[in-house]
Design an enzyme around this catalytic site. Structure first.
Site: not given
Length: 517
Positions: A263, A339, A373
């Site tokens: 990321e 995300k 993440c």
């Protein structure tokens, strides 16, 4: 004193007929005893691999007879006579796509040694080896005779399934992973114990591959590679892209099917912003390079023949900023995953928005998902992907502290277990003092598997040295996922209580699988 057992399984031979006849005459006196010699000889001649016997020393104590049939024909109602010609010849179809279990019999003196289970297992292995679609069987229900005055045959089957009644044949077949498809009427009229009824049972070969050209076949052995990236001061975009290409080249040299980056791996470029102390301005400055990275990494995917998951980068759409990862396939196509859950830091300091789209991506090396993440800490997302038969979940992450890293790691391991998939996590390390909030990183990249006998004892396929720039590789067997999902010690996905709860996607965009085009 009883002589010690010397059990082995081998293929039945024509010279075994005398022993086979004695065994069948003993077990089936009410059904006419043994098959004629010419029937057995012809069956062995037509399909020698499908006839098995259990031998103790030199004595045959168990037999399994099988033939090949057309699945579409015999997975539907039929009778026993349709398997036999008028001359008592068993009608084996050498082009059949299914195995038919004609008979399994065990010497009464050897019952209790689970020899029938062994014969069922060798049948299953034969089905896999010959790439047959399934094993079918018409099963007698001899216990029904005792209950025929008090319940219908259909009710009897339900009672056996609920283990309220024990049937010596059906109970055994159900315990060996056979599924009850239907009740067959007048299957074998002379079978008085079963009142002429039988069950149509099926065991599916989960590894069956329909005939097709080799180039179109599904790849089952894949290699994943990940770059544990060292954050360092950057002087230009070209410098960072040169480092990216170096790693892609190295991963390709090792024949990796995938390359995963962390990321915000290109965050050092924020240090080139004139007003880098303004975090909102600096992240939008970084977003100005995203299109070039997407295009360059897509070109690398084609040039180096490797599928690249680009970690993540900021993407500006109108006035809204998103954190996105690209899948750059080696055929030149590109897909994007945003995300969805934004951390408090991203929301507060960078004003990043959460995405509203989730999907499984079809690749030439399996079906994959991407969660960036923080998203892996929300089990609903990976469960939705698992329902679309995701094989590998890729998780690019950035964490500054060990406790932040451990949140990602432990959640990723949980996703691998509960969703019966592989999970690859990849982060960055080093120091970046010139960029606010990215001055330190902590990472140990890893590949996790489900936790069962087919996988490492700790369910960790591979992992890097913490906080060291390096490449990580892991070879993954997708067939093991198929096996564990159907025949594992536990079957998490199959055992969910859909009657009590479910996970549904309510986002603006419906979930879909994207084709490789």
């Amino acid at each position: 004193m009883q002589e010690e057992l010397r059990i082995k399984i081998r293929n039945l031979e024509v010279s075994d007929y005398a022993q086979l006849k004695r065994l069948m005459d003993r077990i089936y006196p009410e059904l006419g005893g043994a098959w004629p010699r010419h029937t057995i000889e012809k069956l062995i001649q037509d399909f020698p691999d499908g006839q098995f016997c259990v031998v103790d020393h030199e004595n045959i104590v168990g037999v399994a007879l099988s033939l090949q049939v057309d699945y579409d024909r015999f997975s539907n109602p039929h009778t026993y006579d349709e398997l036999i010609s008028q001359r008592m010849t068993i009608l084996n179809n050498p082009h059949g796509d299914a195995l038919y279990g004609l008979d399994v019999l065990i010497d009464p003196d050897y019952r209790g040694y689970r020899l029938g289970r062994r014969l069922y297992e060798v049948r299953k292995e034969l089905c896999r080896q010959q790439n047959l679609r399934a094993i079918l069987a018409g099963g007698r229900i001899p216990g029904y005779q005792q209950h025929s005055n008090e319940m219908s045959a259909a009710d009897y089957l339900e009672a056996v399934k609920r283990r309220e009644i024990y049937d010596p044949i059906l109970t055994f077949q159900l315990s060996n992973d056979f599924q009850l498809k239907r009740l067959l009427k007048k299957y074998l009229p002379e079978d008085e114990k079963s009142q002429g009824y039988a069950t149509l049972l099926e065991w599916n070969n989960i590894f069956y591959e329909p005939p097709g050209r080799l180039i179109e076949s599904r790849k089952t052995q894949i290699r994943v590679g990940a770059v544990q990236w060292q954050m360092r001061q950057a002087t230009s975009v070209d410098e960072v892209l040169q480092q990216v290409e170096y790693f892609v080249d190295a991963l390709s040299d090792y024949k990796s099917d995938f390359a995963l980056f962390p990321e915000f791996f290109n965050a050092p470029l924020m240090g080139l912003c004139d007003n880098k102390s303004n975090q909102t301005e600096a992240i939008r400055f970084l977003a100005g390079f995203t299109e070039r990275f997407r295009q360059e990494m897509s070109n690398m995917a084609v040039s180096y023949n490797i599928n690249i998951i680009t970690g993540s980068m900021p993407l500006l759409l109108g006035d809204d900023l998103f954190n996105v990862s690209y899948l750059c396939r080696r055929d030149g196509t590109v897909e994007m995953q945003s995300k969805i859950h934004i951390t408090p830091h991203e929301r507060r300091d960078w004003v990043i928005q959460g995405g509203d789209k989730l999907q499984v991506f079809q690749t030439d090396a399996g079906r994959i998902g991407i969660l960036i993440c923080y998203d892996v800490e929300f089990p609903e997302l990976s469960r939705l992907l698992a329902e679309q038969e995701m094989d590998v979940l890729f998780v690019p992450f950035w964490t500054d502290t060990k406790n932040g890293y451990l949140r990602v790691r432990h959640c990723a391991q949980a996703r691998a277990i509960e969703d019966e998939c592989y999970v690859v996590i990849c982060g960055s390390c080093g120091n970046l003092p010139s960029v606010d909030n990215l001055d330190v990183q902590y990472a140990q990249s890893a590949v996790f598997s489900p936790s069962d006998f087919a996988f490492p004892h700790d369910a960790v396929m591979s992992e890097t040295t913490p906080n060291t720039e390096m490449l990580m590789f892991s070879d993954l067997d997708l067939d093991r996922l198929t096996q564990i999902r159907n025949e594992g010690s536990v079957t998490n996905l199959k055992d969910r209580r859909h009657d009590l709860y479910q996970v549904s996607w309510l986002g603006k965009h419906s979930m879909k699988e994207t084709p490789s085009t």
